[in-house]
Design an enzyme around this catalytic site. Structure first.
Site, short mmCIF file in Angstrom:
data_model
loop_
_atom_site.label_atom_id
_atom_site.label_comp_id
_atom_site.label_asym_id
_atom_site.label_seq_id
_atom_site.Cartn_x
_atom_site.Cartn_y
_atom_site.Cartn_z
N THR A 95 0.86 -1.20 0.00
CA THR A 95 0.00 0.00 0.00
C THR A 95 0.90 1.25 0.00
OG1 THR A 95 -0.22 -0.14 2.41
CG2 THR A 95 -2.01 -1.05 1.08
N LYS A 120 4.80 -6.67 3.20
CA LYS A 120 4.51 -5.25 2.98
C LYS A 120 4.41 -4.57 4.34
CE LYS A 120 0.98 -3.33 3.12
NZ LYS A 120 -0.02 -2.64 4.03
N THR A 139 -0.30 -1.56 7.69
CA THR A 139 -0.23 -2.86 8.31
C THR A 139 0.95 -3.67 7.76
OG1 THR A 139 -2.57 -2.94 8.62
CG2 THR A 139 -1.49 -5.04 8.35
N ASN A 153 2.80 11.99 7.76
CA ASN A 153 1.70 11.70 8.68
C ASN A 153 0.86 12.90 9.08
OD1 ASN A 153 1.77 8.78 9.31
ND2 ASN A 153 3.90 9.28 9.75
#
Lengths: 408, 408
Positions: free
Chosen positions: B156, B182, B193, B403
C-alpha cells in the site's frame, strides 16, 4: 530561551508572596550565559515538605537525596541550579549536591536533610563545585526577588515562564498557594526536566501534605505527556510554612482539608497544563478523555497510549479527524477494550459509535474544532465506570527541528 | 507508492518459485487506482500453515478468523486485499471475509478454514463484497504471476517491494523458502499494516512450523519498531507444501529441523529489516543492542524503549551521539538497571562506561559512524547475561510530512 515563544503560551499570572517564603536569584555561571541560573528559596522554621519524583531508574543524585529527605518532613531551603542537570555523573555529582546541602544547612543552622536541591541542564558533567559554592554564598545574602524572576531563573529550554496560584478557606482563614514550574519536554543535553515547586502559608502536617500532593500528581503531572520520554530528574515539591495561622491540617478529617486538597489539585493541574503548552513544537493543546474503562487506572493507560501515539499526534497536527489511529492506539494499550463497544469523538462530536463509523457522521463541526488550538478527543470503551483525562500536544515539524537539527 | 523510494531501499531479490505454490494477481478495484490490488495464492493439498498475529486488541475480522483457522493447521489458499483494511467495520466486515472464504473453498472443494484472508488499507469502510466476489472469481482463473508482482500487489504505502529467500538441507534434500512482505510503519487511513507470507516446499508438520515461526517472530518482527504504533491487522503466515519430498519435520528431533528453523529465522530477519528500511521518513537504519540485562526479555524491553524514544530517534536523525537520551530511555523502560553500571556506545566506540562519561572519549569515530546510513547503538547494563537486538529507523521531518501534512 532560544526558541520562539510557544503559540500556546499563557502570560505569567500575578502570584502573591507567601509568608515565610523568600525567593532569591543569582548568577552562578553554570553556563556561559548572561542570566541568573541559581534560585534560592528560604523557608521559615517548621515548614513542612512533600515531594513526588521521577520513576526513571537512572535518576540523578538530587532525586535520590530529595526522596530520602522528604521522609523527614521538614524543609528550610530550596536550591535550584539551571544549566547543568548533574545527572549521570557518579559520585562526583553526589558530592556537589551534598556540598550545597552542607553549606546552606551550616548557614541556617538546620539539618542538612532540610535543604532540597534540584539541577537541570546538560547531563554527564558534574555540577562545578566552585561555582555552586560561590553562587550559594551570594544567594544567601541576595535581595528578595519576585516569582516571575524565580520562574525565569529555574527555566532552561522553556519558551515562557510558568506560574499558578490558588486559595482555600480553612475555617475563616484564607490560605494561599503560589507555585512555579519549568519544563517543555525532555530535551537533552539541555534536558528539559520538569521541576515544580508549590509554596503555601497553610499549616499542614507533612503526611497530609504528601497525601494531597500525591493524589494531585496522579491526576495532573502523571497525566501529561509531550513525547513519552521521562526525564531522569523530574521533581515536584510542596512546602507549607504554616504562617497563615490555621489549625494544622493533619488528615481529611481536619476542617478545611478538602478545600486545601482541591487548591493543591487546582495548582498542579494549571502547572501541568503549562508544561504541555510549552511542548517542543506544540501548535495544539490536546485533552484525551477516556470513559467507560474497567477502572480509572485502565482509563489513564488507554488515554496515555492515545496521547503518546506519534500517529495520533501527527494527525492532530494535520487537523485530521483520523479516528482510525485512535482505534489503533486503544488496541495497543493492552488494557481491556472491545472493538465492538468502542466509541470515538472529537470536540464533542462522535465519529464512531460501538465499533462502527456513524452513517450520518457530519465532519464539518469536527473539522472546525480541529482548526482551533484546544483540541479534545473523547473515547468511550463501553465496559465500566473508569475514566481519566490526559493532556498532550501535537507532534510537528517544530519538534523535529528542535530535537534533530542540533548537535550536542 | 506515492512517496519517493526510501533511501534505505534494497532491490527485490531473485525469489525462486516454490513447488505447490501458485501466486496470481488481479485488479479488484478496491480503490480508484490503476494497479492490481488482489493477490491470490493457491496452495497444494496437504499444505501446513502457521501464523503470528497482532496483539492489538482492536484487531480486524481477518485477524480473528485467521487466528482461529491456523489452529486447524492446513491451508489451500491465501487472499490479500489491498486498499481497504476492513478493520473497525463490525459484522459487515466479517461477512465480507466469510464470503471470500466460502467462495474460494467452494471452488477448491476444501474446508473454509483452509482459506486465509488479509486486508490492508483504509479502515472503517467494510470491504465491498461485490468487488471482492468479482475479483476473487477472476483471480481463480488468472495466470500465474511472479513474486515481485505479488509483492507489489500486497503493498500500500510501501515505497519499494520486499522479498527474501533462504534454503536449508534436510538430509540430502534442499528445501527453499520464498517470502514477501509489505509495511512501512502504521500510516492510517492507508494503514501500513505489516503483512508477511513465507512459502516453502519443505514438508513440515503444522505444530513444528508454528514453533519455528513463533521463535523467529520473537527475535525478528517483535524486535522492530518504526513509530511504536501497532497495527490492528499485522499478520505473518507460513505455508509449507511438502513438495520437496523430505521426511516431514515434526520436532527439533527430526533430522534437518535445526537447519530449517534457521532458514525461517533468516528469512524473517530479512523481511523485518526491509520493513524498517521503508519506515516513514527513514534516513538511517538503527540497530540497538542491549547486553548485560537480567534476562533476554528484559534486554528486549530496554532496547525497545531506546528504539521507540522520539528523543533518541531525532538525535540519530541529527547525527548526534547523544548518550544522555539513551540513559533516559534505559531508565524509563522500567526494567532492572543501575545507573552506575551502565555503559553506552555508538558504532563500537564507548561514550560512557559504568555510569560516567569516558574521560578520553574520542568523538571522531562516533561522528564518522553517525554520518553513515547503518547505525548501531550499544548498551551494556552490567547486570547479567540477557541480550537482545532491536531495529528501528530515525525520526525525521519526512515522518511528520507523511503523517501530518495530509488529510484523510
Amino acid at each position: 530561551m532560544a526558541h520562539p515563544v510557544s503559540p500556546l503560551a499563557s502570560p505569567f499570572p500575578a502570584l502573591p508572596d507567601i509568608a515565610g517564603v523568600t525567593p532569591r536569584i543569582v548568577r552562578a555561571g553554570y553556563k556561559d550565559w548572561g542570566r541568573c541560573d541559581l534560585t534560592y528559596v528560604e523557608l521559615a522554621e517548621g515548614t513542612s515538605v512533600a515531594g513526588v519524583f521521577t520513576r526513571n531508574l537512572c535518576c540523578s543524585s538530587e532525586v535520590e537525596l530529595g526522596r530520602a529527605n522528604v521522609a523527614f518532613g521538614r524543609a528550610r531551603a530550596l536550591v535550584v541550579n539551571a544549566g547543568n542537570s548533574n545527572a549521570f555523573t557518579g559520585y562526583r555529582g553526589r558530592e556537589a549536591v551534598e556540598q550545597i546541602m552542607d553549606q546552606v544547612a551550616g548557614h541556617l543552622g538546620c539539618e542538612r536533610t532540610q535543604v532540597f536541591v534540584s539541577s537541570t541542564g546538560v547531563i554527564g558533567v558534574p555540577l562545578p563545585k566552585d561555582k555552586a559554592r560561590e553562587g550559594v554564598a551570594r544567594a544567601l545574602e541576595a535581595e528578595r526577588c519576585n516569582w516571575e524572576e524565580a520562574a525565569n531563573t529555574i527555566a532552561t529550554t522553556d519558551t515562557f515562564p510558568k506560574g499558578a496560584t490558588a486559595t482555600a478557606m480553612i475555617g475563616d482563614i484564607e490560605v494561599t498557594i503560589s507555585a512555579i514550574i519549568k519544563g517543555s519536554g525532555m530535551i537533552a543535553p539541555d534536558m528539559a526536566t520538569m521541576l515544580g515547586y508549590l509554596f503555601t502559608d497553610a499549616a499542614v502536617e507533612p503526611g497530609f501534605l504528601q497525601a494531597c500532593l500525591s493524589a494531585a500528581n496522579e491526576r495532573t503531572f502523571s497525566c501529561i505527556t509531550v513525547d513519552s520520554d521521562t526525564s531522569t530528574s523530574d521533581t515536584v515539591l510542596a512546602f507549607a510554612t504554616g504562617r497563615a495561622g490555621n489549625a494544622p491540617l493533619a488528615s481529611f478529617q481536619s476542617p478545611g482539608a478538602h478545600a486545601f486538597a482541591a487548591a493543591v489539585h487546582d495548582v498542579c493541574r494549571q502547572l501541568a497544563h503549562l508544561v504541555v503548552r510549552d511542548g517542543e513544537g506544540a501548535q495544539k493543546f490536546i485533552a484525551v478523555t477516556v470513559t467507560g474503562a474497567v477502572t480509572d487506572e485502565s482509563a489513564r493507560k488507554v488515554a496515555l497510549a492515545i496521547a503518546n501515539s506519534p500517529l495520533v499526534k501527527t494527525a492532530i497536527a494535520g487537523e485530521d479527524a483520523n479516528w482510525g489511529r485512535v482505534v489503533m492506539a486503544v488496541g495497543k494499550a493492552g488494557e481491556p477494550a472491545d472493538r465492538d463497544r468502542l466509541s470515538i469523538g472529537f470536540g464533542g462530536t462522535w465519529a464512531a459509535r460501538e465499533g462502527v463509523p456513524l452513517a450520518d457522521y457530519d465532519e464539518a463541526p469536527v473539522a472546525e474544532h480541529l482548526r482551533g488550538q484546544d483540541i479534545s478527543i473523547e473515547v468511550d470503551l463501553g465496559l465500566g465506570d473508569g475514566s481519566a483525562t490526559v493532556w498532550t500536544c501535537d507532534l510537528t515539524h517544530g519538534y523535529i527541528s528542535i530535537n534533530a537539527d542540533y548537535r550536542s
